[in-house]
Write a protein that holds these residues in place. Structure first.
Motif, PDB file in Angstrom:
ATOM      1  N   PRO A  91       0.807  -1.222   0.000  1.00 42.48           N
ATOM      2  CA  PRO A  91       0.000   0.000   0.000  1.00 42.48           C
ATOM      3  C   PRO A  91       0.840   1.272   0.000  1.00 42.48           C
ATOM      4  CG  PRO A  91       0.044  -0.939   2.202  1.00 42.48           C
ATOM      5  CD  PRO A  91       0.740  -1.928   1.294  1.00 42.48           C
ATOM      6  N   HIS A 150       1.626  -1.183  -6.931  1.00 41.15           N
ATOM      7  CA  HIS A 150       1.210  -0.900  -5.561  1.00 41.15           C
ATOM      8  C   HIS A 150      -0.309  -0.796  -5.483  1.00 41.15           C
ATOM      9  CE1 HIS A 150       5.385   0.241  -4.429  1.00 41.15           C
ATOM     10  NE2 HIS A 150       5.426   0.711  -5.670  1.00 41.15           N
ATOM     11  N   MET A 173      -6.344   6.266   7.481  1.00 36.85           N
ATOM     12  CA  MET A 173      -5.707   4.954   7.494  1.00 36.85           C
ATOM     13  C   MET A 173      -6.407   4.016   8.475  1.00 36.85           C
ATOM     14  SD  MET A 173      -1.685   6.131   7.163  1.00 36.85           S
ATOM     15  CE  MET A 173      -1.036   4.443   7.142  1.00 36.85           C
ATOM     16  N   LEU A 191      -5.505   0.469   7.270  1.00 36.16           N
ATOM     17  CA  LEU A 191      -4.072   0.499   6.976  1.00 36.16           C
ATOM     18  C   LEU A 191      -3.299   0.800   8.257  1.00 36.16           C
ATOM     19  CD1 LEU A 191      -3.793   2.516   3.629  1.00 36.16           C
ATOM     20  CD2 LEU A 191      -3.395   0.067   3.962  1.00 36.16           C
ATOM     21  N   ALA A 218       1.886   2.259   5.957  1.00 39.55           N
ATOM     22  CA  ALA A 218       1.954   2.314   4.500  1.00 39.55           C
ATOM     23  C   ALA A 218       3.084   3.237   4.083  1.00 39.55           C
ATOM     24  CB  ALA A 218       0.631   2.808   3.909  1.00 39.55           C
ATOM     25  N   ASP A 219       3.498   3.097   2.828  1.00 38.36           N
ATOM     26  CA  ASP A 219       4.341   4.123   2.223  1.00 38.36           C
ATOM     27  C   ASP A 219       3.471   5.350   1.984  1.00 38.36           C
ATOM     28  OD1 ASP A 219       6.514   2.324   2.065  1.00 38.36           O
ATOM     29  OD2 ASP A 219       5.765   1.531   0.154  1.00 38.36           O
TER      30      ASP A 219
END
Length: 289
Positions: free
Chosen positions: A46, A71, A104, A109, A112-113
């Motif tokens: 992600p 991604h 997020m 999430l 994540a990046d």
């Protein structure tokens, strides 16, 4: 840092936002009292993409579909931008960073990046400072960590900014095309102008960051080249390679012949920097085994 040094460029970016991203699934997340619009595309690790001021998801152009090839891209629209409603709350970088963290949480999430451009890059940087556990790799394109690093011409323009620079222009018409409340443009612009006056002096915070950071800027961007280099050095970069010590995990990339608003559309060049960084790949020198 906002992309409003030239209103014509800002109008162009917002107008592009009327276009639709291909193969992206749109939805809304409950975030800090707002319904935040976002789109998900692609497959893989992600990455959260954060747009610049007065922009929206499609205005980020080809970088989102390019990232989606490898991604899972989560692209959101900030308070008052695109299809996300505006609320009676200041637009500040801590608030925007809090919104990203809450987003997020809502979409599940844990980490994540993060890739941000302009205002989105400042929000991403603030997210890394305030919520470092949420950020794997950080990519900032066209960002300052201290207002003193801005170009003098930009600093001189800030006190002259008034809503009339935006209200009643084609930029307002483009904003209304997506906004949940088409009558709210003036208060939105007032919040965005106020953001320019928010204090920003994050050098000590940047120095403490542990995650790898890729700093991207144009050679004619809204911050000075010296400022971008100083940020890189705060992150441990700039030491000589080929002398027995490993390279810094952070990186610096300067795009040639590139102004602030020209950074985001150079997709092939950006991906040439971003993908190796996200994959932990480095060019091999003659002394590398």
């Amino acid at each position: 840092m906002l992309s409003s040094l030239t209103i014509a460029a800002a109008i162009l970016l917002t107008t592009i936002g009327a276009q639709a991203q291909a193969e992206a699934k749109g939805d809304y997340a409950d975030v800090n009292g707002m319904r935040v619009y976002y789109e998900v595309s692609g497959e893989g690790a992600p990455i959260v993409v954060l747009h610049g001021a007065y922009m929206n998801i499609p205005a980020m152009g080809g970088i989102i579909p390019a990232l989606a090839k490898t991604h899972t891209v989560y692209a959101l629209e900030f308070q008052g931008h695109g299809r996300t409603e505006d609320i009676d709350r200041p637009v500040t970088y801590p608030n925007l960073a809090s919104d990203v963290a809450a987003f997020m949480d809502d979409v599940g999430l844990e980490k994540a990046d993060i890739f941000g451009y302009s205002m989105g890059a400042a929000a991403a940087l603030r997210l890394a400072i305030d919520h470092p556990e949420r950020v794997d790799h950080l990519i900032t394109a066209s960002v300052s960590y201290d207002m003193s690093g801005s170009q003098p011409a930009f600093l001189a323009m800030i006190p002259t900014m008034v809503p009339e620079m935006f209200v009643g222009t084609p930029m307002e018409d483009a904003w209304k095309a997506l906004a949940p409340n088409p009558d709210g443009f003036r208060p939105f612009v007032e919040r965005m102008i106020a953001l320019e006056h928010e204090p920003m002096a994050w050098g000590e915070d940047v120095k403490k960051l542990k995650m790898p950071v890729l700093i991207i800027g144009g050679d004619s961007d809204m911050m000075t080249l010296e400022h971008l280099v100083s940020m890189y050095r705060l992150l441990g970069g700039g030491e000589p390679g080929d002398m027995g010590k490993p390279l810094s995990a952070s990186r610096l990339a300067i795009l040639p012949a590139t102004s602030h608003t020209a950074v985001i559309d150079q997709v092939d060049l950006l991906m040439g920097f971003m993908e190796p960084f996200l994959n932990g790949e480095t060019p091999k020198g003659m002394f590398d085994q």
